[in-house]
Design a protein around this motif. Structure first.
Motif, PDB file in Angstrom:
ATOM      1  N   VAL A  79      31.721  24.342  20.829  1.00 26.31           N
ATOM      2  CA  VAL A  79      30.280  24.602  20.613  1.00 26.31           C
ATOM      3  C   VAL A  79      30.057  26.103  20.388  1.00 26.31           C
ATOM      4  CG1 VAL A  79      27.999  24.553  21.717  1.00 26.31           C
ATOM      5  CG2 VAL A  79      29.537  22.595  21.934  1.00 26.31           C
ATOM      6  N   ILE A  80      30.758  26.924  21.158  1.00 27.14           N
ATOM      7  CA  ILE A  80      30.605  28.381  20.996  1.00 27.14           C
ATOM      8  C   ILE A  80      31.116  28.812  19.611  1.00 27.14           C
ATOM      9  CG2 ILE A  80      31.424  30.620  21.873  1.00 27.14           C
ATOM     10  CD1 ILE A  80      31.292  29.304  24.706  1.00 27.14           C
ATOM     11  N   ARG A  81      32.212  28.202  19.166  1.00 30.92           N
ATOM     12  CA  ARG A  81      32.728  28.530  17.814  1.00 30.92           C
ATOM     13  C   ARG A  81      31.703  28.139  16.750  1.00 30.92           C
ATOM     14  NH1 ARG A  81      35.479  31.649  20.274  1.00 30.92           N
ATOM     15  NH2 ARG A  81      37.459  31.074  21.199  1.00 30.92           N
ATOM     16  N   VAL A  82      31.051  27.013  16.931  1.00 29.78           N
ATOM     17  CA  VAL A  82      30.002  26.579  15.986  1.00 29.78           C
ATOM     18  C   VAL A  82      28.901  27.639  15.941  1.00 29.78           C
ATOM     19  CG1 VAL A  82      28.133  24.904  15.628  1.00 29.78           C
ATOM     20  CG2 VAL A  82      30.435  24.101  16.239  1.00 29.78           C
ATOM     21  N   TYR A  83      28.428  28.001  17.124  1.00 27.97           N
ATOM     22  CA  TYR A  83      27.351  28.993  17.231  1.00 27.97           C
ATOM     23  C   TYR A  83      27.765  30.307  16.552  1.00 27.97           C
ATOM     24  CZ  TYR A  83      25.225  33.016  19.593  1.00 27.97           C
ATOM     25  OH  TYR A  83      24.654  34.231  19.861  1.00 27.97           O
ATOM     26  N   GLN A  84      29.004  30.745  16.813  1.00 33.45           N
ATOM     27  CA  GLN A  84      29.450  32.027  16.250  1.00 33.45           C
ATOM     28  C   GLN A  84      29.456  31.994  14.723  1.00 33.45           C
ATOM     29  OE1 GLN A  84      33.056  32.189  18.575  1.00 33.45           O
ATOM     30  NE2 GLN A  84      32.171  33.571  20.109  1.00 33.45           N
ATOM     31  N   LYS A  85      29.804  30.856  14.157  1.00 40.99           N
ATOM     32  CA  LYS A  85      29.775  30.735  12.689  1.00 40.99           C
ATOM     33  C   LYS A  85      28.339  30.793  12.162  1.00 40.99           C
ATOM     34  CE  LYS A  85      33.936  27.991  11.882  1.00 40.99           C
ATOM     35  NZ  LYS A  85      34.606  28.853  10.912  1.00 40.99           N
ATOM     36  N   VAL A  86      27.457  30.107  12.858  1.00 44.30           N
ATOM     37  CA  VAL A  86      26.073  29.998  12.379  1.00 44.30           C
ATOM     38  C   VAL A  86      25.336  31.325  12.557  1.00 44.30           C
ATOM     39  CG1 VAL A  86      23.863  28.839  12.844  1.00 44.30           C
ATOM     40  CG2 VAL A  86      25.991  27.520  12.744  1.00 44.30           C
ATOM     41  N   LYS A  87      25.634  31.963  13.659  1.00 46.29           N
ATOM     42  CA  LYS A  87      24.927  33.197  14.027  1.00 46.29           C
ATOM     43  C   LYS A  87      25.091  34.295  12.963  1.00 46.29           C
ATOM     44  CE  LYS A  87      23.147  35.933  17.367  1.00 46.29           C
ATOM     45  NZ  LYS A  87      21.977  35.710  18.187  1.00 46.29           N
ATOM     46  N   LYS A  88      26.178  34.230  12.194  1.00 42.56           N
ATOM     47  CA  LYS A  88      26.399  35.223  11.127  1.00 42.56           C
ATOM     48  C   LYS A  88      25.326  35.095  10.048  1.00 42.56           C
ATOM     49  CE  LYS A  88      31.380  35.181  11.565  1.00 42.56           C
ATOM     50  NZ  LYS A  88      32.474  34.328  11.165  1.00 42.56           N
ATOM     51  N   HIS A  89      24.713  33.910   9.961  1.00 45.01           N
ATOM     52  CA  HIS A  89      23.757  33.654   8.879  1.00 45.01           C
ATOM     53  C   HIS A  89      22.322  33.533   9.356  1.00 45.01           C
ATOM     54  CE1 HIS A  89      27.203  32.768   6.287  1.00 45.01           C
ATOM     55  NE2 HIS A  89      27.696  32.157   7.348  1.00 45.01           N
ATOM     56  N   ILE A  90      22.163  33.106  10.588  1.00 49.00           N
ATOM     57  CA  ILE A  90      20.793  32.831  11.038  1.00 49.00           C
ATOM     58  C   ILE A  90      20.689  33.120  12.546  1.00 49.00           C
ATOM     59  CG2 ILE A  90      21.331  30.336  11.280  1.00 49.00           C
ATOM     60  CD1 ILE A  90      18.443  29.784  10.357  1.00 49.00           C
ATOM     61  N   ASP A  91      19.615  33.800  12.914  1.00 48.94           N
ATOM     62  CA  ASP A  91      19.505  34.194  14.324  1.00 48.94           C
ATOM     63  C   ASP A  91      19.222  32.973  15.204  1.00 48.94           C
ATOM     64  OD1 ASP A  91      19.288  36.070  16.524  1.00 48.94           O
ATOM     65  OD2 ASP A  91      17.185  35.444  16.560  1.00 48.94           O
ATOM     66  N   CYS A  92      19.907  32.878  16.318  1.00 52.02           N
ATOM     67  CA  CYS A  92      19.621  31.819  17.291  1.00 52.02           C
ATOM     68  C   CYS A  92      20.257  32.181  18.627  1.00 52.02           C
ATOM     69  CB  CYS A  92      20.138  30.457  16.817  1.00 52.02           C
ATOM     70  SG  CYS A  92      21.896  30.407  16.498  1.00 52.02           S
ATOM     71  N   GLN A  93      19.841  31.450  19.648  1.00 50.15           N
ATOM     72  CA  GLN A  93      20.456  31.600  20.967  1.00 50.15           C
ATOM     73  C   GLN A  93      21.174  30.285  21.280  1.00 50.15           C
ATOM     74  OE1 GLN A  93      17.225  33.350  23.765  1.00 50.15           O
ATOM     75  NE2 GLN A  93      16.136  32.101  22.266  1.00 50.15           N
ATOM     76  N   LEU A  94      22.162  30.373  22.134  1.00 46.58           N
ATOM     77  CA  LEU A  94      22.883  29.165  22.532  1.00 46.58           C
ATOM     78  C   LEU A  94      22.799  28.984  24.047  1.00 46.58           C
ATOM     79  CD1 LEU A  94      24.927  26.820  21.883  1.00 46.58           C
ATOM     80  CD2 LEU A  94      26.749  28.456  22.387  1.00 46.58           C
ATOM     81  N   VAL A  95      22.487  27.769  24.457  1.00 50.36           N
ATOM     82  CA  VAL A  95      22.578  27.428  25.881  1.00 50.36           C
ATOM     83  C   VAL A  95      23.653  26.362  26.063  1.00 50.36           C
ATOM     84  CG1 VAL A  95      21.441  26.158  27.750  1.00 50.36           C
ATOM     85  CG2 VAL A  95      20.243  28.011  26.617  1.00 50.36           C
ATOM     86  N   LEU A  96      24.584  26.658  26.936  1.00 47.70           N
ATOM     87  CA  LEU A  96      25.549  25.647  27.388  1.00 47.70           C
ATOM     88  C   LEU A  96      25.257  25.456  28.856  1.00 47.70           C
ATOM     89  CD1 LEU A  96      29.056  26.694  26.009  1.00 47.70           C
ATOM     90  CD2 LEU A  96      27.834  24.575  25.521  1.00 47.70           C
ATOM     91  N   ALA A  97      24.671  24.332  29.208  1.00 49.16           N
ATOM     92  CA  ALA A  97      24.286  24.157  30.605  1.00 49.16           C
ATOM     93  C   ALA A  97      24.924  22.896  31.152  1.00 49.16           C
ATOM     94  CB  ALA A  97      22.769  24.054  30.726  1.00 49.16           C
ATOM     95  N   GLY A  98      25.410  22.995  32.359  1.00 45.62           N
ATOM     96  CA  GLY A  98      26.013  21.813  32.961  1.00 45.62           C
ATOM     97  C   GLY A  98      26.494  22.101  34.357  1.00 45.62           C
ATOM     98  N   GLY A  99      26.792  21.038  35.042  1.00 45.03           N
ATOM     99  CA  GLY A  99      27.336  21.176  36.386  1.00 45.03           C
ATOM    100  C   GLY A  99      28.681  20.509  36.433  1.00 45.03           C
ATOM    101  N   GLY A 100      29.048  20.106  37.615  1.00 51.27           N
ATOM    102  CA  GLY A 100      30.298  19.379  37.771  1.00 51.27           C
ATOM    103  C   GLY A 100      29.991  18.020  38.349  1.00 51.27           C
ATOM    104  N   ALA A 101      31.040  17.293  38.651  1.00 54.51           N
ATOM    105  CA  ALA A 101      30.889  16.031  39.366  1.00 54.51           C
ATOM    106  C   ALA A 101      31.948  16.039  40.457  1.00 54.51           C
ATOM    107  CB  ALA A 101      31.100  14.846  38.418  1.00 54.51           C
ATOM    108  N   THR A 102      31.648  15.414  41.583  1.00 50.62           N
ATOM    109  CA  THR A 102      32.590  15.493  42.706  1.00 50.62           C
ATOM    110  C   THR A 102      33.925  14.836  42.369  1.00 50.62           C
ATOM    111  OG1 THR A 102      31.529  13.518  43.568  1.00 50.62           O
ATOM    112  CG2 THR A 102      30.873  15.607  44.556  1.00 50.62           C
ATOM    113  N   ASP A 103      33.941  13.963  41.363  1.00 57.30           N
ATOM    114  CA  ASP A 103      35.211  13.330  41.001  1.00 57.30           C
ATOM    115  C   ASP A 103      35.888  14.032  39.824  1.00 57.30           C
ATOM    116  OD1 ASP A 103      33.416  12.562  39.099  1.00 57.30           O
ATOM    117  OD2 ASP A 103      33.915  10.433  39.121  1.00 57.30           O
ATOM    118  N   ASP A 104      35.420  15.240  39.472  1.00 54.08           N
ATOM    119  CA  ASP A 104      36.012  15.974  38.350  1.00 54.08           C
ATOM    120  C   ASP A 104      36.488  17.359  38.795  1.00 54.08           C
ATOM    121  OD1 ASP A 104      36.740  17.244  36.073  1.00 54.08           O
ATOM    122  OD2 ASP A 104      34.779  17.153  35.093  1.00 54.08           O
TER     123      ASP A 104
END
Ligand code: UDP
Length: 407
Positions: free
Chosen positions: A235-260
């Motif tokens: 996802v970060i690689r996608v954002y980095q490619k796009v960001k060269k052409h168009i301004d945007c911010q990226l959010v990667l949000a998440g937690g964990g799980a007790t079984d992971d």
């Protein structure tokens, strides 16, 4: 807690009346769910919402979580990865330990529900304790993407699955060769949960402010546990490619799980791939951050789900329900939710995802139409009321043959 009647304005009276009608016919009525985590991930999400609603419909539904230590959850994560096709080896000793922990849990658990509803591989071997004489029906519910499982692991698990009365998969492609009935039931989202209910702009803005996100600029989001299979670095690689052409911010949000147990490592890798870019917000969400997830999805210009494997992808349904344009990988259960260029975009690579992300950021009218079609599709197919209906029919089917014989 939600009342089942609260869903009438969303899905109509007839849908709820039908649920009452079906539930009344399910006899006997004790449905005992077992899985391996109380929080984090789609299974816990669904059970949290579903179990109280089944109870309101008159079933004696309950939910237990098996206990395990780090060693057990490292083994089950390897099993999980192997079922997704990863080349990992489960040793004989690991399998023995896996079975031992299942037996310990079985010894402590009341397994006398009329219907034992066992979710995913972690507690699968509880079925060893089945005694045919007690008449209990056993269902194995597989929530994961098993399109291309590692053969050895699938073969081992199959010996347990075949002891069940029925196996449930989320998508047609996941069906396996096995000697028991297989049922296709897609997961669902709850439109009235904190995660999906309507939010005021003020509430959305407050969350953005708390995380230091600029509400005036475009926002691209992926909400997922930090798991390799969710490909946060991709996802970060996608954002980095796009960001060269168009301004945007990226959010990667998440937690964990007790079984992971792999979450923290994946989170660190994502942080290092972001290379300190202040427009990349990597947010670790504690369990129960439902309003935060809701707000981040609602604030998004485009939502991504760049999974490498995906049982269903509740996050896709959640974003579409909010009428957001979604670009997601064409894997597992995601194509059930997205028809390419109609209710979202399906992609196969970092390059493809970047291409369509640029397009949707440039063409807000098109993006909006995709989101609106997506919402309609989720409304018609993937809300919790449809899911409950399917489960009630499944419960009824467990007894159907018997009834016919006794007539
Ligand atoms: N989720 C959450 N907090 C997080 C990450 C995910 O509440 O930090 C939720 C997400 O909104 C969704 C579920 O967990 O409801 C994830 O389900 P999905 O089917 O997308 O993936 P899974 O985690 O089961 O592989």
């Amino acid at each position: 807690m939600q009342n089942i009647n609260d869903y009438m304005p969303v899905v109509g009276h007839s849908v709820i009346n039908e649920l009452y009608l079906l539930a009344e016919r399910v006899q006997p009525r004790a449905v005992h769910n077992v899985n391996s985590t109380a929080v984090g991930g789609g299974v816990a999400e669904i059970l949290t919402r579903m179990v109280p609603l089944l109870r309101q419909l008159g079933l004696n539904a309950k939910w237990d979580v098996i206990k395990g230590n780090d060693k057990f959850f490292n083994i089950t994560k390897s099993i999980h990865n192997a079922l997704h096709g990863a080349d990992v080896r489960i040793s004989k000793e690991d399998w023995e330990y896996f079975l031992e922990v299942n037996r310990e849990n079985a010894a402590e658990m009341d397994l006398s529900g009329d219907i034992m509803f066992v979710h995913d591989p972690q507690p699968i071997a509880l079925i060893e304790q089945r005694t045919r004489r007690d008449g209990t029906k056993w269902i194995w519910r597989c929530h994961i993407d098993v399109t291309n499982p590692q053969k050895d692991v699938m073969d081992f698990l199959r010996t347990y699955v075949e002891k069940y009365d029925s196996a449930v998969f989320s998508a047609p492609a996941f069906g396996q060769e096995m000697g028991i009935a297989q049922v296709l039931i897609s997961p669902s989202i709850d439109p009235l949960s904190d995660k999906n209910k309507e939010l005021s702009q003020k509430a959305v803005d407050a969350v953005l402010e708390r995380f230091g996100i600029d509400k005036e600029r475009r926002l691209v989001t992926q909400i997922s546990r930090f798991d390799y299979l969710k490909d946060p670095v991709g996802v970060i690689r996608v954002y980095q490619k796009v960001k060269k052409h168009i301004d945007c911010q990226l959010v990667l949000a998440g937690g964990g799980a007790t079984d992971d147990p792999e979450g923290l490592q994946v989170l660190e890798e994502a942080k290092s791939a972001a290379a300190g870019d202040p427009d990349v917000h990597i947010i670790f969400l504690p369990a129960g951050s439902d309003i935060e997830v809701n707000a981040l999805q609602r604030a998004s210009t485009v939502v991504l789900q760049k999974s490498l494997k995906e049982g269903f992808g509740l996050t896709v349904a959640e974003a579409l329900w909010k009428a957001k344009p979604v670009i997601a990988s064409a894997v597992g259960g995601i194509p059930l939710q997205i028809k390419h260029k109609y209710s979202g975009i399906l992609t196969y690579s970092i390059e493809g995802t970047a291409h369509y992300l640029k397009q949707l950021l440039h063409e807000p009218g098109y993006a909006k139409a995709l989101g609106l079609n997506g919402r309609e599709h989720i409304k018609n197919n993937f809300l919790i009321t449809r899911h409950i209906r399917d489960y009630l029919l499944l419960f009824l089917s467990l007894y159907y043959e018997q009834d016919v014989v006794s007539l």
